[in-house]
Design a protein around this motif. Sequence first.
Motif, PDB file in Angstrom:
ATOM      1  N   THR A  29      24.524  40.078  28.953  1.00  0.00           N
ATOM      2  CA  THR A  29      25.719  39.226  29.002  1.00  0.00           C
ATOM      3  C   THR A  29      25.415  37.869  28.392  1.00  0.00           C
ATOM      4  O   THR A  29      26.228  37.302  27.647  1.00  0.00           O
ATOM      5  CB  THR A  29      26.192  39.048  30.464  1.00  0.00           C
TER       6      THR A  29
ATOM      7  N   ILE B 139      39.033  41.699  23.054  1.00  0.00           N
ATOM      8  CA  ILE B 139      38.509  41.023  24.245  1.00  0.00           C
ATOM      9  C   ILE B 139      38.815  39.533  24.198  1.00  0.00           C
ATOM     10  O   ILE B 139      39.224  38.938  25.202  1.00  0.00           O
ATOM     11  CB  ILE B 139      36.987  41.273  24.387  1.00  0.00           C
TER      12      ILE B 139
ATOM     13  N   SER C  35      41.416  37.832  26.722  1.00  0.00           N
ATOM     14  CA  SER C  35      40.812  36.802  27.580  1.00  0.00           C
ATOM     15  C   SER C  35      41.694  35.559  27.587  1.00  0.00           C
ATOM     16  O   SER C  35      41.946  34.962  28.647  1.00  0.00           O
ATOM     17  CB  SER C  35      39.413  36.442  27.079  1.00  0.00           C
TER      18      SER C  35
ATOM     19  N   PHE D 265      37.514  37.412  34.133  1.00  0.00           N
ATOM     20  CA  PHE D 265      36.894  38.724  34.366  1.00  0.00           C
ATOM     21  C   PHE D 265      36.680  38.968  35.850  1.00  0.00           C
ATOM     22  O   PHE D 265      36.574  38.043  36.660  1.00  0.00           O
ATOM     23  CB  PHE D 265      35.559  38.825  33.624  1.00  0.00           C
ATOM     24  N   TYR D 266      36.623  40.235  36.176  1.00  0.00           N
ATOM     25  CA  TYR D 266      36.395  40.680  37.549  1.00  0.00           C
ATOM     26  C   TYR D 266      35.199  41.626  37.544  1.00  0.00           C
ATOM     27  O   TYR D 266      35.113  42.519  36.696  1.00  0.00           O
ATOM     28  CB  TYR D 266      37.642  41.405  38.064  1.00  0.00           C
ATOM     29  N   THR D 267      34.270  41.409  38.459  1.00  0.00           N
ATOM     30  CA  THR D 267      33.112  42.298  38.550  1.00  0.00           C
ATOM     31  C   THR D 267      33.104  42.977  39.918  1.00  0.00           C
ATOM     32  O   THR D 267      33.579  42.410  40.908  1.00  0.00           O
ATOM     33  CB  THR D 267      31.786  41.542  38.349  1.00  0.00           C
TER      34      THR D 267
ATOM     35  N   PHE E 130      32.446  45.475  34.623  1.00  0.00           N
ATOM     36  CA  PHE E 130      33.254  44.367  34.141  1.00  0.00           C
ATOM     37  C   PHE E 130      34.675  44.842  33.856  1.00  0.00           C
ATOM     38  O   PHE E 130      34.870  45.893  33.238  1.00  0.00           O
ATOM     39  CB  PHE E 130      32.654  43.779  32.855  1.00  0.00           C
ATOM     40  N   LYS E 131      35.651  44.043  34.291  1.00  0.00           N
ATOM     41  CA  LYS E 131      37.060  44.316  33.995  1.00  0.00           C
ATOM     42  C   LYS E 131      37.790  43.000  33.778  1.00  0.00           C
ATOM     43  O   LYS E 131      37.319  41.946  34.226  1.00  0.00           O
ATOM     44  CB  LYS E 131      37.729  45.059  35.160  1.00  0.00           C
ATOM     45  N   PHE E 132      38.957  43.062  33.120  1.00  0.00           N
ATOM     46  CA  PHE E 132      39.842  41.911  33.144  1.00  0.00           C
ATOM     47  C   PHE E 132      40.452  41.816  34.544  1.00  0.00           C
ATOM     48  O   PHE E 132      40.815  42.831  35.144  1.00  0.00           O
ATOM     49  CB  PHE E 132      40.963  42.055  32.106  1.00  0.00           C
ATOM     50  N   ARG E 133      40.574  40.607  35.048  1.00  0.00           N
ATOM     51  CA  ARG E 133      41.162  40.431  36.377  1.00  0.00           C
ATOM     52  C   ARG E 133      42.650  40.765  36.331  1.00  0.00           C
ATOM     53  O   ARG E 133      43.382  40.253  35.479  1.00  0.00           O
ATOM     54  CB  ARG E 133      40.961  38.995  36.868  1.00  0.00           C
TER      55      ARG E 133
ATOM     56  N   ASP F 179      42.573  46.700  30.833  1.00  0.00           N
ATOM     57  CA  ASP F 179      41.714  46.034  31.825  1.00  0.00           C
ATOM     58  C   ASP F 179      40.299  46.595  31.820  1.00  0.00           C
ATOM     59  O   ASP F 179      39.351  45.950  32.265  1.00  0.00           O
ATOM     60  CB  ASP F 179      42.319  46.146  33.226  1.00  0.00           C
TER      61      ASP F 179
ATOM     62  N   PRO G 183      36.474  45.254  28.885  1.00  0.00           N
ATOM     63  CA  PRO G 183      35.191  44.544  29.018  1.00  0.00           C
ATOM     64  C   PRO G 183      34.017  45.438  29.409  1.00  0.00           C
ATOM     65  O   PRO G 183      32.865  44.991  29.374  1.00  0.00           O
ATOM     66  CB  PRO G 183      35.479  43.513  30.122  1.00  0.00           C
TER      67      PRO G 183
END
Length: 412
Positions: free
Chosen positions: A75, A240, A244, A256-258, A272-275, A319, A322
């Motif tokens: 990352t 992305i 974003s 981002f959401y983990t 990893f995802k888009f929130r 989503d 990422p």
Amino acid sequence: MIKNNLFRTYVFYLFLFNIALFFAYSFSYFESQIFIDNFQDLNLSRLEIFLIINLLTSFIYFLIDYVFQVNDKITMFVSVYITSFVSIIGFMWLIKFINLSRFFLLINFLTFILSIFVFTRLDRKKSNDIYITFDKNLAGQNESFIFTDFNNFPQDFIKIVFEQLNSNNLKGLLFHEHAFKSLGFENIVELANFLGVDIFILQDKKFKLLHSSSSLNNILKNFLDVVILILFSPIFLFLIIIFSVLVFLFDGTPIFYTQDRVGIKGRQFKIFKFRTMKKIKLTPEQIEELNEKSKVVFKSKKDPRITKFGSFLRKSSIDELPQIINILKNEMSFIGPRPPIPEEVLKYEIKHLKRVSVKPGITGLWQVTLRQDNDFDKWVEKDIEYIDNWSIFLDIKIALKTFKEIINLSGD
């Protein structure tokens, strides 16, 4: 120790960065008169240009490390690389250096991504390989062998597999003639297949694969991932960046959401995802009432936590984009069973465990055949069907069907 690790990681990043730089330069500018003329306009030698670019990316590296304290190496590398080249392109535009070749940028980007892809597959974390054996004497001689009593088969065997799934290093089961004859070879193979455990025979202190729990070819799978990355990574990167910005404009931060997920052989990683959700606390009872799926999986189209833009991202499956970073890190593949959350795996029956015997994917067989079906057992059946009947042509077929599902906005 931490400073030494930071410096080693920085040096390795610089190594990959310069490999991509030299490779792209050799293909696009090595004997280009246009670039030579621009050097003269800038009044800088090639060496000076090279040093300036390295100083810039070094400054960005330590700035990002100081501000964001990114723990994950890949990352960090991707973040610094993208920030560096956005800065370089911006600087070139400001000084009217307009002949920066698109071909140079493309070759540089693809080389850098490919080098990370290769590195993550060669850089295997050190771990002791654990084998399950029916031979108590063998287990007593080497701590890498764990004894299971065949008189208590399959309960004792299943218990040990469960324990080792979380230790990240279960290699397989060792063949034992007396135990296999007593229990029946077919019975052991069937259970090993469900649990994703390979069977080995030990000859002259060497391990020989006797039975594989999956027909899936990891070399070909990795090759397919490389091909998809090379063909589409510039598009993935563009999307992305665009989404974003849109997530930031519509829903603010974080972008981002983990989440912890379970991958191959029970290894946990952060996906990893888009929130797509806002912070609203729901009680377990409310979550259970909202759940539209069966058994261990939670899904709900009426979840009040989902934002309006998040709903679009889910329906279009954008989503999931990422997760390209998880593929680069060798935690996921483009195609495979979806990675479950740890809480789900704790509720699994034996027949469900084969889902975590292979590398998970962004999309898979059940996503393109049972996307709107709420039956968890049917999902598992499709995942096992995929694992047992894998071929590169099946992956291509699933990939094409996935594009169709994305266009139809059939996600939830």
